[in-house]
Design a protein around this motif. Structure first.
Motif, PDB file in Angstrom:
ATOM      1  N   ARG A 153       0.832  -1.198   0.000  1.00 32.60           N
ATOM      2  CA  ARG A 153       0.000   0.000   0.000  1.00 32.60           C
ATOM      3  C   ARG A 153       0.873   1.257   0.000  1.00 32.60           C
ATOM      4  O   ARG A 153       0.530   2.271  -0.615  1.00 32.60           O
ATOM      5  N   LEU A 154       2.010   1.207   0.673  1.00 30.82           N
ATOM      6  CA  LEU A 154       2.933   2.341   0.652  1.00 30.82           C
ATOM      7  C   LEU A 154       3.514   2.550  -0.746  1.00 30.82           C
ATOM      8  O   LEU A 154       3.706   3.681  -1.192  1.00 30.82           O
ATOM      9  N   LEU A 155       3.799   1.464  -1.452  1.00 27.07           N
ATOM     10  CA  LEU A 155       4.253   1.591  -2.843  1.00 27.07           C
ATOM     11  C   LEU A 155       3.136   2.179  -3.705  1.00 27.07           C
ATOM     12  O   LEU A 155       3.392   2.980  -4.612  1.00 27.07           O
ATOM     13  N   ALA A 277      -0.469  10.320   8.743  1.00 30.61           N
ATOM     14  CA  ALA A 277      -0.572  10.789   7.358  1.00 30.61           C
ATOM     15  C   ALA A 277      -0.589   9.649   6.355  1.00 30.61           C
ATOM     16  O   ALA A 277      -1.341   9.681   5.373  1.00 30.61           O
ATOM     17  N   LEU A 278       0.243   8.624   6.582  1.00 31.21           N
ATOM     18  CA  LEU A 278       0.438   7.580   5.572  1.00 31.21           C
ATOM     19  C   LEU A 278      -0.039   6.200   6.003  1.00 31.21           C
ATOM     20  O   LEU A 278       0.006   5.259   5.210  1.00 31.21           O
ATOM     21  N   GLY A 279      -0.457   6.058   7.253  1.00 29.68           N
ATOM     22  CA  GLY A 279      -0.955   4.767   7.702  1.00 29.68           C
ATOM     23  C   GLY A 279       0.121   3.748   7.977  1.00 29.68           C
ATOM     24  O   GLY A 279      -0.166   2.545   8.052  1.00 29.68           O
ATOM     25  N   ALA A 280       1.359   4.172   8.116  1.00 29.44           N
ATOM     26  CA  ALA A 280       2.476   3.269   8.396  1.00 29.44           C
ATOM     27  C   ALA A 280       3.579   4.065   9.080  1.00 29.44           C
ATOM     28  O   ALA A 280       3.615   5.297   9.002  1.00 29.44           O
ATOM     29  N   LEU A 287      11.333   0.251   4.464  1.00 29.66           N
ATOM     30  CA  LEU A 287      11.413  -1.150   4.061  1.00 29.66           C
ATOM     31  C   LEU A 287      10.606  -1.415   2.801  1.00 29.66           C
ATOM     32  O   LEU A 287      11.033  -2.165   1.923  1.00 29.66           O
ATOM     33  N   ALA A 288       9.418  -0.794   2.702  1.00 28.48           N
ATOM     34  CA  ALA A 288       8.564  -1.018   1.535  1.00 28.48           C
ATOM     35  C   ALA A 288       9.241  -0.542   0.266  1.00 28.48           C
ATOM     36  O   ALA A 288       9.248  -1.225  -0.764  1.00 28.48           O
TER      37      ALA A 288
END
Length: 291
Positions: A153-155, A277-280, A287-288
């Motif tokens: 999801r971060l990508l 802001a980003l959920g992580a 790492l992502a």
């Protein structure tokens, strides 16, 4: 209720009995994505408060806007539906498509950062079934990721920012017949942008920024929002987080050092703001991207 139902285009799609939501996700930073399939339908979008970028993934050759019946969709065609614009669509046959939803605040940040212009001077140009191979490629990369898996999801969020940046650089034009009132002078806006970028590692107060423009805090806050499209504290946080994302992508600095370089009081404060802001967490983001 689905978390994205506050987005008018998403809600209009979701309410159709002929539409199937295949996937959706909040991506943080005022961005969200959804993947749909639809058949034999008609959809109306009435002046949404967000921007929508749409890419046709499969089929769609029987889809058209009511005011442009001769212009038909096809795989890899893109549509741009700006905030405030109404459109009415007919779907004959089948279609699969992906949507990227963009908040007005995130669009405003792009105008200031990439174009050095006031957001209120500019508008995202409406477009129907255009060819944009780079954008179509990004959309296909985006939907290939697993949005339920935090790292992917971060990508997805990173790709969404690339799609937005490309749209700001290629599909934005001046508002016609606009007479600007209020706001900051252009030289004041540039001074503030340069000052913030040069002092992100330091505490920056509203009074400090207002003093640069020789204004009271009250009038400065109003004029800043008029010119930048968002309040000073929100702009400052967005620039701190953007700097943090850059440092996380490009280097091996410890998270505590990144927190200090971006003006956060501590590593835990940085981590909390980043996650909101980003959920992580920042570590998960690093790492992502490296994975």
């Amino acid at each position: 209720m689905t978390p994205l139902d506050h987005l008018q285009v998403f809600k209009a799609m979701h309410e159709s009995p002929n539409t199937r939501l295949e996937h959706s996700a909040q991506l943080g930073d005022g961005l969200a994505a959804a993947q749909w399939s639809n058949r034999h339908d008609a959809r109306d979008y009435e002046a949404p408060t967000h921007h929508t970028l749409s890419c046709y993934i499969a089929d769609g050759t029987g889809t058209f806007r009511r005011d442009q019946p001769a212009n038909k969709g096809a795989p890899n065609k893109l549509c741009i539906m700006p905030a405030g614009s109404a459109s009415n669509w007919v779907v004959n046959g089948n279609i699969r498509l992906a949507h990227l939803y963009i908040s007005e605040a995130q669009f405003a940040l792009g105008c200031v950062r990439l174009l050095d212009r006031e957001p209120r001077e500019l508008q995202l140009r409406e477009a129907t079934f255009i060819d944009a191979p780079e954008q179509a490629r990004r959309f296909r990369q985006l939907i290939a990721l697993n949005w339920d898996e935090p790292g992917e999801r971060l990508l997805t969020s990173s790709l969404a920012h690339e799609i937005l940046d490309h749209a700001v650089l290629s599909q934005v034009g001046p508002r016609q017949g606009l007479r600007l009132k209020g706001g900051l002078a252009a030289h004041q806006r540039r001074l503030l942008v340069e000052y913030v970028e040069g002092h992100l590692e330091q505490p920056i107060s509203l009074g400090e920024l207002a003093g640069l423009c020789h204004l009271s805090e009250y009038h400065f806050a109003r004029m800043f929002r008029t010119s930048f499209g968002l309040p000073p504290h929100q702009y400052l946080l967005a620039r701190r987080l953007a700097r943090a994302r850059q440092l996380l992508r490009l280097g091996d600095l410890a998270l505590g050092e990144i927190a200090l370089q971006c003006g956060f009081a501590s590593a835990s404060h940085f981590s909390n703001r980043f996650r909101q802001a980003l959920g992580a967490t920042p570590g998960e983001y690093r790492l992502a991207l490296r994975g």
